[in-house]
Write a protein that holds these residues in place. Structure first.
Motif, PDB file in Angstrom:
ATOM      1  N   GLY A 170       0.812  -1.218   0.000  1.00 26.57           N
ATOM      2  CA  GLY A 170       0.000   0.000   0.000  1.00 26.57           C
ATOM      3  C   GLY A 170       0.839   1.258   0.000  1.00 26.57           C
ATOM      4  N   ARG A 171       1.993   1.198   0.689  1.00 27.92           N
ATOM      5  CA  ARG A 171       2.892   2.363   0.752  1.00 27.92           C
ATOM      6  C   ARG A 171       4.061   2.228  -0.208  1.00 27.92           C
ATOM      7  N   ASP A 172       4.204   1.048  -0.810  1.00 28.75           N
ATOM      8  CA  ASP A 172       5.294   0.759  -1.743  1.00 28.75           C
ATOM      9  C   ASP A 172       6.645   1.075  -1.100  1.00 28.75           C
ATOM     10  N   GLN A 173       6.869   0.516   0.109  1.00 29.80           N
ATOM     11  CA  GLN A 173       8.124   0.780   0.798  1.00 29.80           C
ATOM     12  C   GLN A 173       8.532  -0.413   1.652  1.00 29.80           C
ATOM     13  N   LEU A 174       9.853  -0.482   1.894  1.00 30.71           N
ATOM     14  CA  LEU A 174      10.421  -1.488   2.776  1.00 30.71           C
ATOM     15  C   LEU A 174      10.713  -0.842   4.127  1.00 30.71           C
ATOM     16  N   THR A 175      10.379  -1.553   5.200  1.00 26.91           N
ATOM     17  CA  THR A 175      10.683  -1.060   6.540  1.00 26.91           C
ATOM     18  C   THR A 175      11.312  -2.173   7.362  1.00 26.91           C
ATOM     19  N   ASP A 176      12.230  -1.792   8.260  1.00 30.83           N
ATOM     20  CA  ASP A 176      12.837  -2.739   9.186  1.00 30.83           C
ATOM     21  C   ASP A 176      12.067  -2.704  10.496  1.00 30.83           C
ATOM     22  N   ARG A 197       7.387  -4.036  17.547  1.00 29.82           N
ATOM     23  CA  ARG A 197       8.015  -3.089  18.468  1.00 29.82           C
ATOM     24  C   ARG A 197       8.086  -1.688  17.869  1.00 29.82           C
ATOM     25  N   ARG A 198       8.015  -1.576  16.573  1.00 32.48           N
ATOM     26  CA  ARG A 198       8.046  -0.255  15.930  1.00 32.48           C
ATOM     27  C   ARG A 198       6.741   0.498  16.161  1.00 32.48           C
ATOM     28  N   SER A 199       5.611  -0.192  15.991  1.00 25.43           N
ATOM     29  CA  SER A 199       4.307   0.457  16.152  1.00 25.43           C
ATOM     30  C   SER A 199       3.698   0.227  17.530  1.00 25.43           C
TER      31      SER A 199
END
Length: 324
Positions: A170-176, A197-199
């Motif tokens: 949906g955001r077209d992105q990679l996150t760690d 743990r991020r959210s």
């Protein structure tokens, strides 16, 4: 919320298992357990007797009701195969062999289970003869391959935290993200439910969207959580989520079967006007691009404009691409 054919099929498959263990179950109690009205349950019970354990309709389920209780007259015979000897046609044997070989390749499968499956597959191959040769030309793989499933399963068993690099379409992105895995489950695709743990919230991650995974030497410590009820599917929009309206032509009617929605109104051209809710409307831009000429987002206006901009940008890339 309108029930899709996918939802109903999933419910009816669960219903078969549920009723086998509860001979003479009360209609109102079963309806309450599955979160449906008694009328919907009676409708399902009217379909089940047309189903069976053979691809060709043999061993039909003998289920009936008087409106208050439900009886399954041949539950044991259907479950353990005592109704009649197992006979497989060529297509049935091929499908079973392909599925068995595919399951045997799953990472995370216990060694004794894998050995038992391989022994059973060998016996089936011997009985199938030439059909076994035909099935060997087919191959099925699972998205959970590549070590992701095995690492998640190990993390759950050892109660360890994971570091994942995750792709959000949906955001077209990679996150760690560092996550404490809770459980693996399958609803169409394979997912891990985890505490992110991020959210600082419970999140669900699709395994085939995990670009990188690392098992950390940190104990997993998710807060106490009630398991989500997935009987109605993975996506269960809330009444407060933003409303989206999509119009599809005859070639896009499948959207109503795959997306939980509140209303699907027939259009004069044979299409549908579908009203649904989603916590992240931006994810529907990809649906609009996939539909192409078979559908469009009508509301909200900002989302419709965003989908048009995405389509124009995609076309512009094609125009800039060199001729082959």
């Amino acid at each position: 919320m309108a029930t899709t054919a996918i939802d109903r099929t999933r419910r009816m498959l669960s219903l078969v298992t549920y009723l086998r263990e509860r001979q003479g179950a009360r209609v109102d109690e079963v309806a309450r357990a599955f979160g449906v009205s008694e009328e919907e349950l009676i409708s399902d019970l009217g379909v089940l007797p047309m189903c069976g354990t053979s691809f060709r309709g043999g061993d039909l389920l003998d289920i009936d009701t008087d409106g208050e209780h439900i009886w399954w007259h041949n539950a044991n015979a259907v479950a353990d195969g005592t109704g009649q000897p197992l006979r497989l046609a060529a297509d049935e044997a091929t499908a079973l062999l392909v599925a068995a070989r595919a399951v045997a390749t799953l990472p995370g499968l216990r060694d004794d289970d894998r050995d038992a499956l391989l022994r059973a597959t060998a016996k089936l191959e011997a009985a199938a003869g030439e059909n076994a040769v035909a099935s060997a030309r087919l191959n099925v793989t699972f998205e959970a391959e590549g070590g992701v499933f095995a690492e998640v399963n190990r993390a759950i068993n050892e109660r360890r935290r994971l570091l994942i690099r995750y792709y959000s379409p949906g955001r077209d992105q990679l996150t760690d993200r560092e996550v404490d895995p809770i459980r693996l489950f399958t609803v169409g695709h394979t997912y891990v439910e985890a505490w992110c743990r991020r959210s600082e919230a419970r999140r669900t991650f699709r395994l085939d969207r995990v670009a990188r995974i690392e098992l950390l030497d940190v104990p997993a410590d998710p807060p106490p959580l009630e398991p989500r009820d997935l009987s109605e599917g993975l996506v269960q929009p809330a009444p407060t989520d933003p409303e989206v309206v999509i119009e599809v032509g005859p070639g896009g009617r499948w959207v109503a079967e795959y997306y939980p929605h509140e209303e699907a109104r027939e259009l004069p051209d044979g299409g549908l006007r579908i009203t649904l809710r989603t916590s992240d409307p931006a994810t529907l831009r990809r649906l609009a691009l996939r539909l192409g000429g078979d559908g469009r987002i009508v509301a909200p206006r900002e989302l419709a404009d965003s989908a048009r901009d995405a389509a124009r940008a995609a076309l512009a890339e094609y125009e800039r691409a060199p001729e082959p």
